[in-house]
Design a protein around this motif. Structure first.
Motif, short mmCIF file in Angstrom:
data_model
loop_
_atom_site.label_atom_id
_atom_site.label_comp_id
_atom_site.label_asym_id
_atom_site.label_seq_id
_atom_site.Cartn_x
_atom_site.Cartn_y
_atom_site.Cartn_z
N TYR A 169 -22.61 25.93 -35.38
CA TYR A 169 -22.50 25.54 -34.35
C TYR A 169 -23.02 26.87 -33.58
O TYR A 169 -22.41 26.58 -31.67
N TYR A 170 -22.42 27.97 -33.88
CA TYR A 170 -21.76 28.88 -32.81
C TYR A 170 -23.53 29.50 -32.35
O TYR A 170 -23.26 29.95 -30.60
N LEU A 171 -24.48 29.17 -32.53
CA LEU A 171 -25.50 29.55 -31.90
C LEU A 171 -25.70 29.27 -30.27
O LEU A 171 -25.34 29.59 -29.34
N LYS A 172 -25.31 28.17 -30.63
CA LYS A 172 -26.11 27.26 -29.38
C LYS A 172 -24.45 26.18 -28.74
O LYS A 172 -24.15 26.63 -27.60
N TYR A 173 -22.92 26.25 -29.45
CA TYR A 173 -21.57 25.96 -29.16
C TYR A 173 -20.65 27.05 -28.79
O TYR A 173 -19.76 26.13 -27.87
N GLN A 174 -20.82 28.03 -29.13
CA GLN A 174 -20.43 29.52 -29.32
C GLN A 174 -18.97 29.07 -29.66
O GLN A 174 -19.24 28.41 -30.60
N ASN A 175 -17.43 29.39 -28.22
CA ASN A 175 -16.23 28.14 -29.45
C ASN A 175 -16.25 26.59 -29.02
O ASN A 175 -15.24 26.36 -29.07
N ARG A 176 -16.74 25.99 -28.81
CA ARG A 176 -16.91 24.86 -27.70
C ARG A 176 -16.89 23.62 -29.02
O ARG A 176 -17.87 22.94 -29.00
N ARG A 177 -16.65 24.16 -30.14
CA ARG A 177 -16.74 22.95 -31.20
C ARG A 177 -16.46 22.06 -30.91
O ARG A 177 -17.02 20.81 -31.61
N PRO A 178 -15.30 21.49 -30.15
CA PRO A 178 -15.50 19.81 -29.93
C PRO A 178 -16.65 18.83 -28.93
O PRO A 178 -16.89 18.15 -29.18
N ASP A 179 -17.62 20.08 -28.76
CA ASP A 179 -18.76 19.61 -27.87
C ASP A 179 -19.41 19.33 -29.08
O ASP A 179 -20.64 18.68 -29.50
N TYR A 180 -19.93 20.00 -29.75
CA TYR A 180 -20.61 19.99 -31.34
C TYR A 180 -20.11 18.56 -32.02
O TYR A 180 -21.04 18.22 -32.47
N ILE A 181 -18.98 18.50 -31.71
CA ILE A 181 -18.45 17.42 -32.81
C ILE A 181 -18.60 16.05 -32.28
O ILE A 181 -19.55 15.14 -32.75
N GLN A 182 -19.42 16.26 -31.22
CA GLN A 182 -19.19 15.26 -30.22
C GLN A 182 -20.99 14.86 -30.14
O GLN A 182 -21.45 14.00 -30.09
N ALA A 183 -21.92 16.05 -30.03
CA ALA A 183 -22.82 16.38 -30.48
C ALA A 183 -23.73 15.11 -32.01
O ALA A 183 -24.12 14.68 -31.97
N PHE A 184 -22.32 15.58 -32.34
CA PHE A 184 -22.47 15.12 -33.85
C PHE A 184 -23.00 13.38 -34.04
O PHE A 184 -24.29 12.86 -35.42
N TRP A 185 -22.63 13.05 -32.70
CA TRP A 185 -22.43 11.60 -32.92
C TRP A 185 -23.85 10.60 -32.97
O TRP A 185 -23.95 9.72 -33.46
N ASN A 186 -24.93 11.63 -32.49
CA ASN A 186 -25.96 10.72 -31.89
C ASN A 186 -27.01 11.49 -33.08
O ASN A 186 -27.98 10.92 -33.02
N ILE A 187 -26.74 12.07 -34.17
CA ILE A 187 -27.69 12.38 -35.02
C ILE A 187 -26.56 11.96 -36.92
O ILE A 187 -27.86 12.85 -37.94
N ILE A 188 -26.22 11.19 -36.75
CA ILE A 188 -25.85 11.24 -37.98
C ILE A 188 -26.18 9.42 -38.79
O ILE A 188 -27.14 9.17 -37.79
N ASN A 189 -27.00 9.52 -40.07
CA ASN A 189 -27.89 9.31 -40.70
C ASN A 189 -26.98 8.43 -41.11
O ASN A 189 -26.40 7.74 -42.53
N TRP A 190 -26.74 6.98 -40.49
CA TRP A 190 -26.14 6.24 -40.57
C TRP A 190 -27.08 5.21 -41.97
O TRP A 190 -25.55 4.70 -42.57
N ASN A 191 -27.76 5.19 -42.31
CA ASN A 191 -28.33 4.58 -43.15
C ASN A 191 -27.61 5.31 -44.65
O ASN A 191 -27.72 4.28 -45.41
N GLU A 192 -28.04 6.60 -44.39
CA GLU A 192 -27.07 6.84 -45.74
C GLU A 192 -25.68 6.14 -46.24
O GLU A 192 -25.11 6.46 -46.92
N VAL A 193 -24.71 6.35 -44.76
CA VAL A 193 -23.81 6.27 -45.09
C VAL A 193 -23.48 4.88 -45.25
O VAL A 193 -22.53 5.06 -45.91
N ASN A 194 -24.04 3.97 -44.41
CA ASN A 194 -23.79 2.58 -45.67
C ASN A 194 -24.48 3.33 -47.53
O ASN A 194 -24.19 1.82 -47.76
N ARG A 195 -24.94 3.53 -47.49
CA ARG A 195 -25.74 3.51 -48.85
C ARG A 195 -24.78 4.10 -49.75
O ARG A 195 -24.00 3.56 -50.29
#
Ligand code: MN3
Length: 202
Positions: A169-195
């Motif tokens: 995440y560093y190139l886009k978020y630098q030290n803001r790990r919590p922002d990267y973690i928040q963004a992750f929820w927008n791109i989860i492949n739930w179809n694969e998680v369900n499987r």
């Protein structure tokens, strides 16, 4: 060479704006590729050369640190790419029920998962696992360890994982790990998680 770098199942820029194309290019083409190369080098001439990656990871305590770090790196990233998608659907009813049973609510689940990623000191991963009792649990691991490893503090079958290494995440978020973690929820492949959830709870 036993192990090879799997192709990304989408374009480098498919996860924009949440994860940028340059980060994906370097993360997949340099970091993951290095784990694969180093793993092959570490296993060369060893009997484990012909084992599956799952087998290697599950018996990791018997193998050198280079195999633990790079075998874990290869296993974790191979899974991680499949857990991301620009249009990954949503959690199934069965998974949502299990989330309620384990955490009380979806919000509490997210909060605990975010916290596992945010508080992992240094480099590592946050995980949602199915444990031996077929229940959901959240944990985190250092470096490239994962919950399948026989040395893991909390063991189980991972069904969701988040890479919280700075290289993710560093190139886009630098030290803001919590922002990267928040963004992750927008791109989860739930179809694969369900499987993975239905596989692990069979
Ligand atoms: Mn990584």
């Amino acid at each position: 060479m036993a192990f090879t770098l799997p192709a990304l199942p989408y374009a480098f820029d498919a996860l924009e704006p949440h994860i940028d194309a340059l980060t994906m290019q370097i993360h997949h083409g340099k970091h993951h590729a290095a784990y694969v190369n180093n793993l092959n080098n570490a296993l060369a001439g060893k009997p484990e050369e012909n084992q599956s990656l799952d087998e290697i990871v599950r018996n990791i305590s018997k193998l050198p640190m280079a195999v633990r770090n790079n075998g874990g790196g290869h296993w974790n990233h191979s899974m991680f790419w499949t857990l991301l998608s620009p249009n990954g659907g949503q959690a199934s009813d069965d998974l949502t029920d299990a989330i309620h049973a384990a955490f009380g609510s979806v919000d509490t689940f997210k909060e605990q998962f975010n916290n596992a990623g945010a508080t992992r000191f240094g480099s590592g991963w946050a995980w949602l696992i199915v444990n031996a009792d077929k229940k959901l649990a959240i944990c985190s691991t250092p470096n490239q360890d994962n919950p399948l490893m026989d040395i893991a503090e909390v063991k189980g079958t991972p069904i969701l994982g988040l890479d919280v290494w700075e290289h993710a995440y560093y190139l886009k978020y630098q030290n803001r790990r919590p922002d990267y973690i928040q963004a992750f929820w927008n791109i989860i492949n739930w179809n694969e998680v369900n499987r993975l959830f239905s596989e692990a709870t069979k």
